[in-house]
Design a protein around this motif. Structure first.
Motif, short mmCIF file in Angstrom:
data_model
loop_
_atom_site.label_atom_id
_atom_site.label_comp_id
_atom_site.label_asym_id
_atom_site.label_seq_id
_atom_site.Cartn_x
_atom_site.Cartn_y
_atom_site.Cartn_z
N LEU A 65 15.65 -3.83 -5.76
CA LEU A 65 16.81 -4.48 -5.14
C LEU A 65 16.74 -6.00 -5.30
N VAL A 66 15.55 -6.56 -5.05
CA VAL A 66 15.35 -8.01 -5.20
C VAL A 66 14.09 -8.21 -6.05
N PRO A 67 14.28 -8.52 -7.35
CA PRO A 67 13.12 -8.67 -8.23
C PRO A 67 12.18 -9.76 -7.74
N PRO A 68 10.88 -9.48 -7.64
CA PRO A 68 9.95 -10.50 -7.15
C PRO A 68 9.79 -11.66 -8.12
N GLY A 69 9.49 -12.83 -7.58
CA GLY A 69 9.18 -14.01 -8.41
C GLY A 69 10.37 -14.62 -9.11
N VAL A 70 11.58 -14.27 -8.70
CA VAL A 70 12.78 -14.81 -9.37
C VAL A 70 13.43 -15.88 -8.50
N LEU A 71 13.57 -17.08 -9.06
CA LEU A 71 14.30 -18.16 -8.39
C LEU A 71 15.36 -18.70 -9.33
N PRO A 72 16.56 -19.04 -8.87
CA PRO A 72 17.02 -18.83 -7.49
C PRO A 72 17.03 -17.34 -7.13
N VAL A 73 16.84 -17.11 -5.85
CA VAL A 73 16.80 -15.74 -5.34
C VAL A 73 18.17 -15.07 -5.56
N PRO A 74 18.18 -13.87 -6.14
CA PRO A 74 19.47 -13.18 -6.29
C PRO A 74 20.19 -13.04 -4.95
N PHE A 75 21.52 -13.13 -4.99
CA PHE A 75 22.31 -13.07 -3.75
C PHE A 75 22.10 -11.74 -3.02
N MET A 76 21.63 -10.74 -3.72
CA MET A 76 21.35 -9.44 -3.10
C MET A 76 20.43 -9.59 -1.88
N PHE A 77 19.49 -10.53 -1.95
CA PHE A 77 18.58 -10.77 -0.82
C PHE A 77 19.39 -11.02 0.45
N HIS A 78 20.38 -11.89 0.34
CA HIS A 78 21.19 -12.24 1.51
C HIS A 78 22.19 -11.14 1.84
N LEU A 79 22.71 -10.49 0.79
CA LEU A 79 23.64 -9.38 1.04
C LEU A 79 22.98 -8.28 1.86
N ILE A 80 21.71 -8.02 1.58
CA ILE A 80 20.98 -6.99 2.33
C ILE A 80 20.92 -7.39 3.81
N ARG A 81 20.62 -8.66 4.06
CA ARG A 81 20.59 -9.11 5.46
C ARG A 81 21.96 -8.99 6.13
N TYR A 82 22.99 -9.44 5.42
CA TYR A 82 24.34 -9.35 6.00
C TYR A 82 24.69 -7.89 6.30
N ALA A 83 24.37 -7.02 5.35
CA ALA A 83 24.74 -5.61 5.52
C ALA A 83 23.96 -4.97 6.67
N HIS A 84 22.72 -5.40 6.87
CA HIS A 84 21.89 -4.76 7.89
C HIS A 84 22.07 -5.35 9.29
N VAL A 85 22.41 -6.63 9.38
CA VAL A 85 22.34 -7.30 10.68
C VAL A 85 23.70 -7.78 11.21
N SER A 86 24.71 -7.87 10.33
CA SER A 86 25.94 -8.54 10.76
C SER A 86 26.63 -7.84 11.92
N ASP A 87 26.42 -6.56 12.09
CA ASP A 87 27.07 -5.87 13.22
C ASP A 87 26.36 -6.13 14.54
N SER A 88 25.10 -6.58 14.48
CA SER A 88 24.32 -6.70 15.71
C SER A 88 23.77 -8.10 15.97
N CYS A 89 24.14 -9.07 15.13
CA CYS A 89 23.68 -10.46 15.29
C CYS A 89 24.15 -11.03 16.63
N VAL A 90 23.21 -11.59 17.39
CA VAL A 90 23.57 -12.19 18.69
C VAL A 90 23.68 -13.71 18.59
N ASN A 91 23.70 -14.22 17.36
CA ASN A 91 23.90 -15.66 17.13
C ASN A 91 22.87 -16.51 17.87
N CYS A 92 21.62 -16.08 17.80
CA CYS A 92 20.56 -16.84 18.48
C CYS A 92 20.21 -18.11 17.72
N GLY A 93 20.54 -18.14 16.43
CA GLY A 93 20.33 -19.36 15.64
C GLY A 93 18.97 -19.48 14.99
N GLN A 94 18.08 -18.51 15.22
CA GLN A 94 16.71 -18.63 14.71
C GLN A 94 16.64 -18.64 13.19
#
Ligand code: SF4
Ligand code: SF4
Length: 158
Positions: A65-94
């Motif tokens: 999903l996210v090939p190791p050692g690749v910069l810039p990091v493929p957008f998939m890295f962030h897409l995975i976070r958005y897909a997994h957390v966006s429904d439950s993010c409490v906007n804590c800002g961390q």
């Protein structure tokens, strides 16, 4: 106390409108998020400090999903976070506070979360029922997408 709370809530709404306004809408917003997150060095601070991330096997660490050692990091890295957390993010800002690259992670996630809240009516941290993505069984969802071609759950960037 009520007056102070109201004043703070109004102030919060004002800043939220200003911050979301600066992101634009739809594809313009997506473009901004992609450009800003392209500075990511994949340090994992946003993941390690998120109170919502709990998977033992993190999908961002799967090489197919996210090939190791690749910069810039493929957008998939962030897409995975958005897909997994966006429904439950409490906007804590961390995720933003701890990002060494000062990427506006929590702003992007909160913007997605408010879109999800409008679509599904779930307010994380307030509603005690499960957030919408927790109800999606991955295999069943893949099958539904394959059979119907409908991506309504993930169609946030129209
Ligand atoms: S703002 Fe949301 S995504 Fe970021 S660390 Fe907090 S709960 Fe997690
Ligand atoms: S904290 Fe910032 S630099 Fe580190 S992985 Fe998250 S977005 Fe990338």
């Amino acid at each position: 106390r009520g007056k102070v709370e109201n004043a703070m809530l109004k102030l919060g709404d004002k800043w939220r409108a200003r911050d979301f306004g600066s992101l634009g809408e739809g594809k313009e917003r997506l473009q901004k998020m992609m450009e800003d997150s392209s500075r990511c060095t994949k340090c994992y601070a946003c993941i390690e400090n998120c109170p919502i991330c709990y998977c033992v096997e993190c999908s961002t660490k799967k090489p197919y999903l996210v090939p190791p050692g690749v910069l810039p990091v493929p957008f998939m890295f962030h897409l995975i976070r958005y897909a997994h957390v966006s429904d439950s993010c409490v906007n804590c800002g961390q995720c933003e506070e701890t990002c060494p690259m000062e990427i506006a992670n929590s702003l992007y996630m909160h913007a997605l979360q408010t879109d999800m809240e409008k679509m599904f009516g779930h307010t994380p941290g307030v509603n005690m029922d499960l957030p919408v993505l927790a109800l999606v069984e991955e295999q069943a969802e893949r099958q539904r997408l394959f059979e119907t071609g409908s991506d309504q759950i993930y169609d946030v960037f129209k």
